[in-house]
Design an enzyme around this catalytic site. Sequence first.
Site, PDB file in Angstrom:
ATOM      1  N   GLU A 113     -54.165 115.717 -24.666  1.00  0.00           N
ATOM      2  CA  GLU A 113     -54.433 115.865 -23.240  1.00  0.00           C
ATOM      3  C   GLU A 113     -53.202 116.395 -22.508  1.00  0.00           C
ATOM      4  O   GLU A 113     -52.068 116.095 -22.877  1.00  0.00           O
ATOM      5  CB  GLU A 113     -54.859 114.520 -22.646  1.00  0.00           C
ATOM      6  CG  GLU A 113     -56.189 114.033 -23.206  1.00  0.00           C
ATOM      7  CD  GLU A 113     -56.617 112.667 -22.695  1.00  0.00           C
ATOM      8  OE1 GLU A 113     -57.833 112.419 -22.656  1.00  0.00           O
ATOM      9  OE2 GLU A 113     -55.739 111.841 -22.345  1.00  0.00           O
ATOM     10  N   CYS A 140     -49.019 100.893 -22.524  1.00  0.00           N
ATOM     11  CA  CYS A 140     -49.423 102.305 -22.581  1.00  0.00           C
ATOM     12  C   CYS A 140     -50.617 102.485 -23.505  1.00  0.00           C
ATOM     13  O   CYS A 140     -50.589 102.053 -24.660  1.00  0.00           O
ATOM     14  CB  CYS A 140     -48.244 103.152 -23.067  1.00  0.00           C
ATOM     15  SG  CYS A 140     -48.620 104.911 -23.240  1.00  0.00           S
ATOM     16  N   GLU A 189     -43.956 110.639 -28.127  1.00  0.00           N
ATOM     17  CA  GLU A 189     -42.529 110.513 -27.812  1.00  0.00           C
ATOM     18  C   GLU A 189     -41.856 111.840 -28.162  1.00  0.00           C
ATOM     19  O   GLU A 189     -41.726 112.198 -29.335  1.00  0.00           O
ATOM     20  CB  GLU A 189     -41.912 109.366 -28.611  1.00  0.00           C
ATOM     21  CG  GLU A 189     -40.407 109.379 -28.746  1.00  0.00           C
ATOM     22  CD  GLU A 189     -39.667 109.416 -27.416  1.00  0.00           C
ATOM     23  OE1 GLU A 189     -38.779 110.274 -27.265  1.00  0.00           O
ATOM     24  OE2 GLU A 189     -39.978 108.591 -26.527  1.00  0.00           O
ATOM     25  N   SER A 220     -38.958 113.173 -21.141  1.00  0.00           N
ATOM     26  CA  SER A 220     -38.845 111.718 -21.045  1.00  0.00           C
ATOM     27  C   SER A 220     -38.831 111.091 -22.434  1.00  0.00           C
ATOM     28  O   SER A 220     -39.561 111.521 -23.328  1.00  0.00           O
ATOM     29  CB  SER A 220     -40.018 111.154 -20.237  1.00  0.00           C
ATOM     30  OG  SER A 220     -39.974 109.741 -20.196  1.00  0.00           O
ATOM     31  N   LEU A 243     -37.338 103.076 -18.894  1.00  0.00           N
ATOM     32  CA  LEU A 243     -36.584 101.823 -19.036  1.00  0.00           C
ATOM     33  C   LEU A 243     -37.491 100.596 -18.915  1.00  0.00           C
ATOM     34  O   LEU A 243     -37.616  99.800 -19.835  1.00  0.00           O
ATOM     35  CB  LEU A 243     -35.468 101.779 -17.999  1.00  0.00           C
ATOM     36  CG  LEU A 243     -34.504 100.598 -18.077  1.00  0.00           C
ATOM     37  CD1 LEU A 243     -33.783 100.555 -19.412  1.00  0.00           C
ATOM     38  CD2 LEU A 243     -33.501 100.657 -16.924  1.00  0.00           C
ATOM     39  N   ASN A 244     -38.057 100.394 -17.737  1.00  0.00           N
ATOM     40  CA  ASN A 244     -39.156  99.436 -17.520  1.00  0.00           C
ATOM     41  C   ASN A 244     -38.797  97.964 -17.667  1.00  0.00           C
ATOM     42  O   ASN A 244     -39.700  97.115 -17.713  1.00  0.00           O
ATOM     43  CB  ASN A 244     -40.334  99.745 -18.463  1.00  0.00           C
ATOM     44  CG  ASN A 244     -40.737 101.194 -18.402  1.00  0.00           C
ATOM     45  OD1 ASN A 244     -40.818 101.774 -17.329  1.00  0.00           O
ATOM     46  ND2 ASN A 244     -40.947 101.807 -19.550  1.00  0.00           N
ATOM     47  N   CYS A 361     -49.821 107.987 -15.474  1.00  0.00           N
ATOM     48  CA  CYS A 361     -48.807 107.530 -16.422  1.00  0.00           C
ATOM     49  C   CYS A 361     -49.325 106.365 -17.250  1.00  0.00           C
ATOM     50  O   CYS A 361     -49.808 105.373 -16.714  1.00  0.00           O
ATOM     51  CB  CYS A 361     -47.564 107.108 -15.637  1.00  0.00           C
ATOM     52  SG  CYS A 361     -46.240 106.446 -16.646  1.00  0.00           S
TER      53      CYS A 361
END
EC number: 2.1.1.192
Length: 378
Positions: A113, A140, A189, A220, A243-244, A361
């Site tokens: 996608e 995610c 990733e 990213s 980071l999160n 996201c």
Amino acid sequence: MSETSATSLPVTEPLPAPAPAKLVDVASLSLEALSRFVTEELGERAFRAPQIYRWLHQRGATSFDEMTDLSKVLREKLRARAEIVPLVKDCELRSTDGTIKYRWKTRDGRYIESVYMPTEDRRTLCVSTQVGCAMACGFCMTGTMGLKRNLTPSEIVAQVHAVNREVRKNEGHETLRPLSNLVFMGMGEPLHNFENLKTALSILQSEDGPNFSHRHITVSTVGLVPMIERFGKETDVKLAISLNASTDEQRSKTMPVNRKWNIAALLDACRKFPLRQGRRITFEYVLIKGFNDADEDAHRLIELLKGIPVKVNLIPYNENPGLGFHTTGEERAEEFRAILADGHVAAYIRRNRGRDIAGACGQLANRGETQAGTDSTT
């Protein structure tokens, strides 16, 4: 001596026909590699390489027949030795906010996608680099798929060419490249597929290709520390860090990569990252209600980021069924941002785009796979 009849010869299996030569995925080649292919494999003069390259990556040609200023003989050579690997549009889903999610089918039947996000001053495409993802971040949806395979350079770049065509068709643009910005924040990733990413970036930034500026491309990563150093040395585009969390305990719960490279190792890599004059590293911080959105998290974040030129994008969590997390409210998000600002950290609350089509996201997971041309979100 008696003659041996044909019927008395030993019976043997016929020899297999020689395997056909593997066709070269020509759109995955850098200009340098294409030049070698054209001169050494096709026996053509070197100037043909940028000519073919421009057809592939400026005009987005999907067949050699489109390359009308090449001789018929050269086009026949290309058909015999090379191929342009297609991405087929499976469907497009349109959000009420103008975002469009495109689902593409690869030649081996996989789905990926891309998300197109137009605003008044820019047209941004969110690009995928893998089918699925091995990082398994707990918030995610892509992480629930596991990693199926890496995308080739041509499959990465083809997303850009295909959406450029869609935008020209749908919005009436005459320019060959209506897209202005690329963010590598889609499925996968990027630094886990670094070699193919690097080739794709060289194509996308080439003057003989789409010619995107390094200022308009952001990659990213969840924090593959050794690859961050290579990324800084071997590319010149912008870096974003997912980071999160403000503690290792938090981050390890939702991001398994942190168990290998913790926050200290990640931030050390960021401090060593070569930045162009005036450039900052973007830190992405998904705000999850009751998990990482307390005042203490904001204060810890201020301390963690000292000494790094940064901006922080605060991303209210996009809720996904079955993952067990909930989004931080608007008021709490603003309070969190204000604490960072008081600590002299530039922070912005990012507006989520495409949430109603599972295009925001953390939501890309090929949900609702459909046949080409449909617009169903089911």
